[in-house]
Every structure is written in structure tokens, then in C-alpha cells.
Design a protein around this motif. Sequence first.
Motif, PDB file in Angstrom:
ATOM      1  N   ARG A 247       0.809  -1.205  -0.118  1.00  0.00           N
ATOM      2  CA  ARG A 247      -0.071  -0.045  -0.026  1.00  0.00           C
ATOM      3  C   ARG A 247       0.889   1.165  -0.055  1.00  0.00           C
ATOM      4  NH1 ARG A 247      -5.254   0.943   0.622  1.00  0.00           N
ATOM      5  NH2 ARG A 247      -5.568  -1.287   1.021  1.00  0.00           N
TER       6      ARG A 247
ATOM      7  N   HIS B  43       0.717   5.652   0.165  1.00  0.00           N
ATOM      8  CA  HIS B  43      -0.053   6.961   0.575  1.00  0.00           C
ATOM      9  C   HIS B  43       0.480   7.920  -0.299  1.00  0.00           C
ATOM     10  CE1 HIS B  43      -1.939   4.617   3.786  1.00  0.00           C
ATOM     11  NE2 HIS B  43      -0.549   4.249   4.007  1.00  0.00           N
TER      12      HIS B  43
ATOM     13  N   LYS C 187      -4.246  10.234  -0.530  1.00  0.00           N
ATOM     14  CA  LYS C 187      -5.191   9.097  -0.420  1.00  0.00           C
ATOM     15  C   LYS C 187      -4.407   7.739  -0.193  1.00  0.00           C
ATOM     16  CE  LYS C 187      -8.669  10.724  -3.740  1.00  0.00           C
ATOM     17  NZ  LYS C 187     -10.246  10.167  -3.246  1.00  0.00           N
ATOM     18  N   SER C 188      -4.848   6.690   0.169  1.00  0.00           N
ATOM     19  CA  SER C 188      -4.217   5.382   0.114  1.00  0.00           C
ATOM     20  C   SER C 188      -4.705   4.532  -0.894  1.00  0.00           C
ATOM     21  CB  SER C 188      -4.900   4.640   1.720  1.00  0.00           C
ATOM     22  OG  SER C 188      -4.146   3.540   1.718  1.00  0.00           O
ATOM     23  N   TRP C 189      -3.490   3.941  -1.628  1.00  0.00           N
ATOM     24  CA  TRP C 189      -3.544   2.973  -2.838  1.00  0.00           C
ATOM     25  C   TRP C 189      -3.364   1.648  -2.430  1.00  0.00           C
ATOM     26  CZ3 TRP C 189      -5.711   5.885  -6.951  1.00  0.00           C
ATOM     27  CH2 TRP C 189      -5.818   7.301  -6.697  1.00  0.00           C
TER      28      TRP C 189
ATOM     29  N   TYR D 252      -2.331   3.279  -8.265  1.00  0.00           N
ATOM     30  CA  TYR D 252      -2.125   4.575  -8.356  1.00  0.00           C
ATOM     31  C   TYR D 252      -1.911   5.167  -9.826  1.00  0.00           C
ATOM     32  CZ  TYR D 252       0.190   9.449  -7.818  1.00  0.00           C
ATOM     33  OH  TYR D 252       0.410  10.821  -8.071  1.00  0.00           O
TER      34      TYR D 252
ATOM     35  N   ARG E 134      -8.795   3.515  -8.031  1.00  0.00           N
ATOM     36  CA  ARG E 134      -8.271   3.358  -6.731  1.00  0.00           C
ATOM     37  C   ARG E 134      -8.988   2.131  -6.052  1.00  0.00           C
ATOM     38  NH1 ARG E 134      -8.371   4.706  -1.380  1.00  0.00           N
ATOM     39  NH2 ARG E 134     -10.570   5.494  -1.646  1.00  0.00           N
TER      40      ARG E 134
ATOM     41  N   LYS F 144       6.343   4.182  -2.785  1.00  0.00           N
ATOM     42  CA  LYS F 144       6.419   2.599  -2.321  1.00  0.00           C
ATOM     43  C   LYS F 144       7.625   2.333  -1.484  1.00  0.00           C
ATOM     44  CE  LYS F 144       6.406  -2.026  -4.373  1.00  0.00           C
ATOM     45  NZ  LYS F 144       6.240  -2.548  -5.750  1.00  0.00           N
TER      46      LYS F 144
ATOM     47  N   GLN G  23       8.127   4.287   1.848  1.00  0.00           N
ATOM     48  CA  GLN G  23       7.189   4.254   3.053  1.00  0.00           C
ATOM     49  C   GLN G  23       7.245   2.847   3.469  1.00  0.00           C
ATOM     50  OE1 GLN G  23       3.130   5.212   1.123  1.00  0.00           O
ATOM     51  NE2 GLN G  23       4.085   7.561   0.674  1.00  0.00           N
TER      52      GLN G  23
END
Length: 150
Positions: A23, A25, A29-31, A37, A53, A91, A94
Motif C-alpha cells: 500500500r 499513501h 489517499k491510500s492506494w 495509483y 483506486r 512505495k 514508505q
Amino acid sequence: MDTIRFYRPSEDYGEFSNFSPHRIHLDGKSWPTSEHYFQAQKFHDPAYRERIRTARSPMDAANLGRDRKQKLRPDWESVKVEVMRNAVRAKFSQHAELTALLLATGDAKLVEHTANDAYWGDGGDGRGRNMLGQVLMQVREALRAAAASE
């Protein structure tokens, strides 16, 4: 120089695939994946972007993103590499385990090995542009520089 080839999330270095279940961010938004994304950014229509999404899987997101009945944003060709860079940067910055994995590749050439794509991948025969591999190597350099300055 060593070469690391990747493609499927279930194989060695599958974390480098945009289909890997990591996942991100980004843009408030969170993808579910970087694929979600990336595919959503092809369109200006907020409802269609949200549909991508919330797609059930990265393959579903990819299929929605390839639907040419939907109108692509007019600047897509000029921004798609930067969109990919933003997704990959998010990605790998994070998720600490992904940062470590990418940095551990040293100076190896990273190649998305697939006959299905000669732009983002190597085209299966090495003649493709391998843009995803290039973006990953750019992000690796940026992460390496950030780690060295800490």
C-alpha cells in the motif's frame, strides 16, 4: 555489473513489480498498490480515478487503466514517467523493508523482464526501454543519497 530481472510479485525481487501488495499513501489517499495509483493518474475524471483506486486487484486496476473508451488526460505521454517515479518513490520510501531490499541491490542493473511490455519492461529480449527498471535505479540512487546524508 550484475543484472536483476523481475516481473511477477511471487518471484525473486517481485517486490519491484507494481503489482506487489504494498500500500502507498500519495496525493492524500491510500492506494492498494503502486499499479492502482499509476493507472488512476491516466485520467482527469475523479469518479473513474476512484473506481481504479478501489479496484479489487492490481490486474483489475490495470485493465481499467487500459480502457480506451475512457478519455486519457491530454498530457499523459509527457507526465507518465514522472507519475511512475512518484509512485515508486512513495512505495520504496514508505516501507522500510523495501528500502532495504532496493539498497541491497547495490549497483545491479534492474530489469523488468517481460515480453508483454517493451516500454516499461525489456520486451523479453532486452531490446525494450526498461523504463520501470530505470525509474527503480533512479529511486535507489535518491534513497542511497538520503541515507548517506543522515
